[in-house]
Design a protein around this motif. Structure first.
Motif, PDB file in Angstrom:
ATOM      1  N   VAL A  14       7.898   4.265  -2.408  1.00 36.22           N
ATOM      2  CA  VAL A  14       9.298   3.971  -2.688  1.00 36.22           C
ATOM      3  C   VAL A  14      10.024   5.303  -2.763  1.00 36.22           C
ATOM      4  CG1 VAL A  14      10.954   3.024  -4.332  1.00 36.22           C
ATOM      5  CG2 VAL A  14       8.798   1.825  -3.916  1.00 36.22           C
ATOM      6  N   TYR A  73      14.590  -1.309  -8.060  1.00 37.46           N
ATOM      7  CA  TYR A  73      13.535  -0.818  -8.950  1.00 37.46           C
ATOM      8  C   TYR A  73      12.335  -1.747  -9.121  1.00 37.46           C
ATOM      9  CZ  TYR A  73      16.542   3.112  -9.817  1.00 37.46           C
ATOM     10  OH  TYR A  73      17.303   4.228  -9.642  1.00 37.46           O
ATOM     11  N   ASP A  75      10.733  -3.102  -6.937  1.00 36.29           N
ATOM     12  CA  ASP A  75       9.839  -2.779  -5.827  1.00 36.29           C
ATOM     13  C   ASP A  75       8.878  -1.644  -6.162  1.00 36.29           C
ATOM     14  OD1 ASP A  75      10.725  -4.566  -3.647  1.00 36.29           O
ATOM     15  OD2 ASP A  75      12.631  -3.520  -3.916  1.00 36.29           O
ATOM     16  N   CYS A  76       9.144  -0.915  -7.238  1.00 33.10           N
ATOM     17  CA  CYS A  76       8.281   0.203  -7.633  1.00 33.10           C
ATOM     18  C   CYS A  76       6.986  -0.277  -8.291  1.00 33.10           C
ATOM     19  CB  CYS A  76       9.023   1.122  -8.611  1.00 33.10           C
ATOM     20  SG  CYS A  76      10.499   1.890  -7.920  1.00 33.10           S
ATOM     21  N   ALA A  79       3.949   0.157  -6.092  1.00 35.62           N
ATOM     22  CA  ALA A  79       3.966   1.325  -5.205  1.00 35.62           C
ATOM     23  C   ALA A  79       2.859   2.308  -5.587  1.00 35.62           C
ATOM     24  CB  ALA A  79       5.325   2.021  -5.267  1.00 35.62           C
ATOM     25  N   VAL A  82       6.189   7.064  -5.922  1.00 33.52           N
ATOM     26  CA  VAL A  82       7.644   7.003  -5.989  1.00 33.52           C
ATOM     27  C   VAL A  82       8.132   8.428  -5.784  1.00 33.52           C
ATOM     28  CG1 VAL A  82       9.648   6.689  -7.476  1.00 33.52           C
ATOM     29  CG2 VAL A  82       7.871   4.944  -7.424  1.00 33.52           C
ATOM     30  N   VAL A 114      12.136   2.903 -13.225  1.00 37.43           N
ATOM     31  CA  VAL A 114      10.854   2.844 -12.518  1.00 37.43           C
ATOM     32  C   VAL A 114       9.743   2.497 -13.506  1.00 37.43           C
ATOM     33  CG1 VAL A 114       9.143   4.169 -11.207  1.00 37.43           C
ATOM     34  CG2 VAL A 114      11.584   4.431 -10.697  1.00 37.43           C
ATOM     35  N   SER A 117       9.553  -1.066 -14.459  1.00 36.66           N
ATOM     36  CA  SER A 117       9.053  -1.965 -13.411  1.00 36.66           C
ATOM     37  C   SER A 117       7.543  -2.180 -13.537  1.00 36.66           C
ATOM     38  CB  SER A 117       9.357  -1.397 -12.019  1.00 36.66           C
ATOM     39  OG  SER A 117       8.441  -0.364 -11.684  1.00 36.66           O
ATOM     40  N   PHE A 119       5.456   0.508 -12.869  1.00 35.05           N
ATOM     41  CA  PHE A 119       4.891   1.502 -11.961  1.00 35.05           C
ATOM     42  C   PHE A 119       3.790   2.295 -12.642  1.00 35.05           C
ATOM     43  CE2 PHE A 119       5.109   5.930 -10.287  1.00 35.05           C
ATOM     44  CZ  PHE A 119       4.609   5.679  -9.019  1.00 35.05           C
ATOM     45  N   TYR A 123       4.367  10.186  -9.091  1.00 37.86           N
ATOM     46  CA  TYR A 123       5.745  10.581  -8.798  1.00 37.86           C
ATOM     47  C   TYR A 123       5.734  11.857  -7.970  1.00 37.86           C
ATOM     48  CZ  TYR A 123       7.979   7.591 -12.348  1.00 37.86           C
ATOM     49  OH  TYR A 123       8.453   6.536 -13.087  1.00 37.86           O
TER      50      TYR A 123
END
Length: 190
Positions: A14, A73, A75-76, A79, A82, A114, A117, A119, A123
């Motif tokens: 992301v 967010y 969608d993180c 992931a 990010v 993030v 979410s 996650f 990062y």
């Protein structure tokens, strides 16, 4: 793409911030086939939609099957990485440190969203001042420090290698010089 035994999982990145830096990252990711799914998030949704369309139109030339979408967010959550390229731009006469107040506030909001979410990946920070914003990302995210990477002096190193290659009329890939330190006024070439 990660493989565990007979199971294969797709790599999802992301990218937050679809400005010039973010889109350059996205284009490199697509052309190098570094992810199976790429999601772009930016406050300017109309511009981001256009960027997503342009990037999708580049996929046929990349020899990879990257799926690029516009997102938000949530969608993180699943992931792997990010990548944050968002923030206020540096204005003429303004130092990277002048950006601290503006971008720390922006980053607290982004990283908080993030984190919320769910996650649990890595990062990659590419916004200025990158060293300070990487620290802020680490503190706000609550993740271990080895899961927050700042782009640091990678760009400065590329610029130095290109300049030396141009000066000596050799390929920049044959130049082995690096810039170290913090990305800013105290960095130095070695």
């Amino acid at each position: 793409m990660t493989t565990t035994g007979a199971t294969t999982t797709a790599t999802k990145i992301v990218l937050i911030g679809a400005g010039d830096v973010g889109v350059a990252y996205a284009f490199a990711l697509i052309n190098q086939g570094l992810c199976d799914r790429l999601v772009l998030i930016d406050l300017d949704e109309k511009r981001t939609w256009g960027q997503v369309q342009d990037l999708n139109h580049a996929v046929p030339w990349s020899n990879h099957r990257t799926v690029i979408t516009q997102g938000d967010y949530p969608d993180c959550a699943d992931a792997d990485i990010v990548c944050i390229c968002a923030g206020a731009a540096q204005k003429p006469g303004e130092t990277r440190l002048d950006l601290v107040g503006k971008n720390v506030g922006i980053f607290r909001g982004i990283v908080g969203s993030v984190r919320d979410s769910g996650f649990d990946g890595v990062y990659l920070v590419a916004s200025n001042p990158v060293d300070i914003l990487s620290y802020v990302t680490w503190k706000v995210s609550g993740l271990p420090s080895h899961r927050v990477i700042g782009s640091g002096t990678v760009l400065d190193t590329a610029r130095l290698r290109w300049a030396l290659g141009s000066h000596f009329d050799i390929a920049p890939t044959s130049v082995h010089a690096y810039v170290i330190g913090e990305h800013g006024d105290t960095e130095l070439p070695v």
